[in-house]
Write an enzyme that holds these catalytic residues in place. Structure first.
Site, short mmCIF file in Angstrom:
data_model
loop_
_atom_site.label_atom_id
_atom_site.label_comp_id
_atom_site.label_asym_id
_atom_site.label_seq_id
_atom_site.Cartn_x
_atom_site.Cartn_y
_atom_site.Cartn_z
N TYR A 91 0.83 -1.20 0.00
CA TYR A 91 0.00 0.00 0.00
C TYR A 91 0.87 1.26 0.00
O TYR A 91 0.65 2.18 -0.78
CB TYR A 91 -0.93 0.00 1.21
CG TYR A 91 -1.80 1.23 1.29
CD1 TYR A 91 -2.94 1.34 0.51
CD2 TYR A 91 -1.45 2.30 2.12
CE1 TYR A 91 -3.73 2.48 0.57
CE2 TYR A 91 -2.24 3.43 2.19
CZ TYR A 91 -3.37 3.52 1.41
OH TYR A 91 -4.14 4.66 1.47
N LYS A 95 1.07 4.12 -3.02
CA LYS A 95 0.72 5.53 -2.83
C LYS A 95 1.91 6.44 -3.15
O LYS A 95 1.72 7.56 -3.61
CB LYS A 95 0.17 5.77 -1.43
CG LYS A 95 -1.20 5.12 -1.24
CD LYS A 95 -2.15 5.62 -2.33
CE LYS A 95 -3.48 4.96 -2.36
NZ LYS A 95 -4.37 5.54 -3.37
#
Length: 118
Positions: A91, A95
């Site tokens: 994750y 990002k």
């Protein structure tokens, strides 16, 4: 894009975290790590496909959401996270890639017709 020749805005707000909730690395049918595919590759593809309609508006804005959790810069050489996988690491990397994607889209296509933000 054919049905909408002009588009004023696009918000890409993908935020997949641990695709199948097992904590194991998941790979898509195309061979990409799941979190990267959902959070980065899909928004990139959608933005690219809609770019002509966005440019046609003359004042469009594209937003790709990032996160304060962005990081894992040490994994930029292994975007598929074949080594050192964890759901949070995937994750965070996705990002970071989103923020980098916005910077690149702005450098290539930003200007008066389209603004790119994260």
């Amino acid at each position: 894009a054919k049905g909408h020749p002009s588009l004023d805005g696009l918000l890409n707000n993908a935020g997949s975290f641990d695709g199948d909730y097992t904590g194991e690395r998941v790979v898509t049918a195309e061979g990409n790590e799941y979190t990267l595919a959902v959070n980065v590759l899909a928004p990139f593809l959608l933005t690219a496909l809609l770019l002509p309609s966005l440019r046609a508006s003359g004042r469009a804005r594209v937003v790709i959401s990032s996160s304060v959790s962005m990081g894992a810069a040490d994994a930029l050489g292994d975007l598929q996270l074949r080594r050192g996988y964890s759901a949070h690491r995937a994750y965070s990397l996705s990002k970071l890639c989103d923020a980098m994607l916005v910077a690149e889209l702005h450098a290539r296509y930003g200007g008066e017709a389209v603004a790119f933000n994260t």
